[in-house]
Design a protein around this motif. Sequence first.
Motif, PDB file in Angstrom:
ATOM      1  N   SER A  24      85.893  -2.107 -67.670  1.00 47.01           N
ATOM      2  CA  SER A  24      86.731  -1.400 -66.670  1.00 47.01           C
ATOM      3  C   SER A  24      86.206   0.010 -66.204  1.00 47.01           C
ATOM      4  O   SER A  24      86.662   1.009 -66.024  1.00 47.01           O
ATOM      5  CB  SER A  24      88.257  -1.028 -67.352  1.00 47.01           C
ATOM      6  OG  SER A  24      89.102  -0.711 -66.235  1.00 47.01           O
ATOM      7  N   SER A  25      84.741  -0.066 -65.656  1.00 52.34           N
ATOM      8  CA  SER A  25      84.258   1.284 -65.017  1.00 52.34           C
ATOM      9  C   SER A  25      84.646   1.501 -63.992  1.00 52.34           C
ATOM     10  O   SER A  25      85.436   0.552 -63.177  1.00 52.34           O
ATOM     11  CB  SER A  25      82.697   0.966 -65.108  1.00 52.34           C
ATOM     12  OG  SER A  25      82.579  -0.137 -64.275  1.00 52.34           O
ATOM     13  N   GLU A  26      84.587   2.520 -63.465  1.00 45.63           N
ATOM     14  CA  GLU A  26      85.223   2.923 -62.050  1.00 45.63           C
ATOM     15  C   GLU A  26      84.574   1.860 -60.903  1.00 45.63           C
ATOM     16  O   GLU A  26      85.523   1.530 -60.259  1.00 45.63           O
ATOM     17  CB  GLU A  26      84.756   4.278 -61.625  1.00 45.63           C
ATOM     18  CG  GLU A  26      85.438   4.737 -60.368  1.00 45.63           C
ATOM     19  CD  GLU A  26      85.043   6.024 -59.882  1.00 45.63           C
ATOM     20  OE1 GLU A  26      85.089   6.426 -58.656  1.00 45.63           O
ATOM     21  OE2 GLU A  26      84.337   6.869 -60.616  1.00 45.63           O
ATOM     22  N   SER A  27      83.330   1.411 -61.037  1.00 48.31           N
ATOM     23  CA  SER A  27      82.851   0.582 -59.973  1.00 48.31           C
ATOM     24  C   SER A  27      83.600  -0.793 -60.247  1.00 48.31           C
ATOM     25  O   SER A  27      83.949  -1.521 -59.136  1.00 48.31           O
ATOM     26  CB  SER A  27      81.319   0.588 -60.228  1.00 48.31           C
ATOM     27  OG  SER A  27      81.019  -0.028 -61.537  1.00 48.31           O
ATOM     28  N   ARG A  30      87.182  -0.449 -58.753  1.00 47.39           N
ATOM     29  CA  ARG A  30      87.083  -0.298 -57.130  1.00 47.39           C
ATOM     30  C   ARG A  30      86.666  -1.868 -56.860  1.00 47.39           C
ATOM     31  O   ARG A  30      87.332  -2.386 -55.728  1.00 47.39           O
ATOM     32  CB  ARG A  30      86.132   0.414 -56.996  1.00 47.39           C
ATOM     33  CG  ARG A  30      86.434   2.002 -56.725  1.00 47.39           C
ATOM     34  CD  ARG A  30      85.318   2.768 -56.488  1.00 47.39           C
ATOM     35  NE  ARG A  30      85.595   4.179 -56.588  1.00 47.39           N
ATOM     36  CZ  ARG A  30      86.351   5.107 -55.553  1.00 47.39           C
ATOM     37  NH1 ARG A  30      86.819   4.402 -54.550  1.00 47.39           N
ATOM     38  NH2 ARG A  30      86.595   6.377 -55.886  1.00 47.39           N
ATOM     39  N   ARG A  31      86.041  -2.737 -57.500  1.00 49.82           N
ATOM     40  CA  ARG A  31      85.683  -4.100 -56.918  1.00 49.82           C
ATOM     41  C   ARG A  31      86.936  -4.835 -57.071  1.00 49.82           C
ATOM     42  O   ARG A  31      87.473  -5.643 -56.057  1.00 49.82           O
ATOM     43  CB  ARG A  31      84.699  -4.571 -57.870  1.00 49.82           C
ATOM     44  CG  ARG A  31      84.187  -6.104 -57.396  1.00 49.82           C
ATOM     45  CD  ARG A  31      83.335  -6.671 -58.383  1.00 49.82           C
ATOM     46  NE  ARG A  31      83.889  -7.048 -59.684  1.00 49.82           N
ATOM     47  CZ  ARG A  31      84.569  -8.256 -59.858  1.00 49.82           C
ATOM     48  NH1 ARG A  31      84.867  -8.945 -58.778  1.00 49.82           N
ATOM     49  NH2 ARG A  31      84.808  -8.506 -61.085  1.00 49.82           N
ATOM     50  N   GLU A  37      93.343 -11.036 -55.987  1.00 51.52           N
ATOM     51  CA  GLU A  37      93.983 -11.330 -57.377  1.00 51.52           C
ATOM     52  C   GLU A  37      94.122 -10.209 -58.051  1.00 51.52           C
ATOM     53  O   GLU A  37      95.106  -9.887 -58.717  1.00 51.52           O
ATOM     54  CB  GLU A  37      92.968 -12.140 -57.935  1.00 51.52           C
ATOM     55  CG  GLU A  37      92.704 -13.464 -57.262  1.00 51.52           C
ATOM     56  CD  GLU A  37      91.912 -13.663 -56.066  1.00 51.52           C
ATOM     57  OE1 GLU A  37      91.210 -12.548 -55.684  1.00 51.52           O
ATOM     58  OE2 GLU A  37      91.959 -14.603 -55.236  1.00 51.52           O
ATOM     59  N   GLY A  38      93.302  -9.154 -57.931  1.00 54.04           N
ATOM     60  CA  GLY A  38      93.396  -7.805 -58.603  1.00 54.04           C
ATOM     61  C   GLY A  38      92.969  -7.655 -60.188  1.00 54.04           C
ATOM     62  O   GLY A  38      93.116  -6.877 -60.932  1.00 54.04           O
ATOM     63  N   TYR A  39      92.045  -8.946 -60.562  1.00 53.94           N
ATOM     64  CA  TYR A  39      91.779  -9.142 -61.967  1.00 53.94           C
ATOM     65  C   TYR A  39      90.409 -10.077 -62.039  1.00 53.94           C
ATOM     66  O   TYR A  39      90.309 -10.643 -60.979  1.00 53.94           O
ATOM     67  CB  TYR A  39      92.989  -9.480 -62.850  1.00 53.94           C
ATOM     68  CG  TYR A  39      93.314 -10.958 -63.066  1.00 53.94           C
ATOM     69  CD1 TYR A  39      92.854 -11.538 -64.165  1.00 53.94           C
ATOM     70  CD2 TYR A  39      93.831 -11.629 -61.907  1.00 53.94           C
ATOM     71  CE1 TYR A  39      93.163 -13.116 -64.166  1.00 53.94           C
ATOM     72  CE2 TYR A  39      94.137 -12.962 -61.716  1.00 53.94           C
ATOM     73  CZ  TYR A  39      93.818 -13.719 -63.390  1.00 53.94           C
ATOM     74  OH  TYR A  39      94.211 -14.932 -63.216  1.00 53.94           O
TER      75      TYR A  39
END
Length: 372
Positions: A24-27, A30-31, A37-39
Amino acid sequence: MVAVFSEDHVSLRASMKGLFAQHSSESEVRRLMATDEGYDPVLWRQLAAGQELQGLVVPEEFGGSGYTWVELGVVLEEMGRALFCGPYFSTVVLAATCLVESADESAQKEYLPRVASGEAIGSVAFVEASGRWDEAGVTMEAKKVAAGYELTGQKFYVLDGHVADFFVVAARTSGEISLFIVDRESAGVSAHLEETLDQTRKLATVTFHDAPARLLGAENSGWSILGRVLKLAGIALAAEQVGGAQASLDMAVDYAKTRIQFGQPIGAFQAIKHMLADVMLEVESARSAMQVGLAAASGHEGLDLDEISPLVQAYCSDVFELASHQNIQVHGGMGFTWEMAPHLYFKRAKSMALFLGNSDSHREQVAKALGV
């Protein structure tokens, strides 16, 4: 302060911090927030198979690990720190807890093993057009039919409702609230993904039109179940908020150490020092409040969940908003630009300050619980 964390919890925290730092890095956030779907479905299944996170507080007889809300709080705090994108809160904290609290063994046997294995995503469909998070806000009527019940109406702000496999729905029966399970694939069910301030957490409007529904627990017992679930969920949300507040503070401190102005780091200036010291005090106080809340949620003797939950919710919500706001202030004009991370935490703080009710409503609950 109530002592709830042991050495095992320290190890669990370290493990979760490493897990979410990797996944769950920032990149990655953001992806995922740019997708409908959001996950990540692959990661979702891995969390169930490898870490057994979806079954953390699911009783062992239904395929879970049977841990307490203290362990869940550790996981959620690290998820909040990393802005984890996934239907964990909706499935584990809301839907699964409704099943556990319902004492409906038939429904538990059918749905909880699927939750624990990562096979099923669930959510609670509760709030209606009034936007109220209390008992009086539920007006949807359940219609009794030969096959059971049918539901017609709309529910708003359904967390991860667009990807949920089943919903726990609150509706009226004989004037009282009952809970029902509705499968997403049932006839008459549709979900519409809404545009929201916080893109890291998806909300949907779910519409039911003569949708077949299964009674969860006893008829007219819905609020006794849902009311407790919302109190527990408030503590869980507070854990997330503490994690987000800590991340915001850490980000601000790191920036203050490296941003040079007038020949020295801005952290050397008294105004910045005082600002960050005040935020640190609030974050540590929120963490203490959260720990008391987790103890109450886990059944610690002498702690009244009805009194403690809204108090913890109100305070931790305010602290997350403060920390995320001050993080932007430390970063200056660039703090709210799209390329920088602070605005992601600020938006999460603002949206979650309204989820499950705002701070004023929580403080009103505290006053009522105290007889004021």
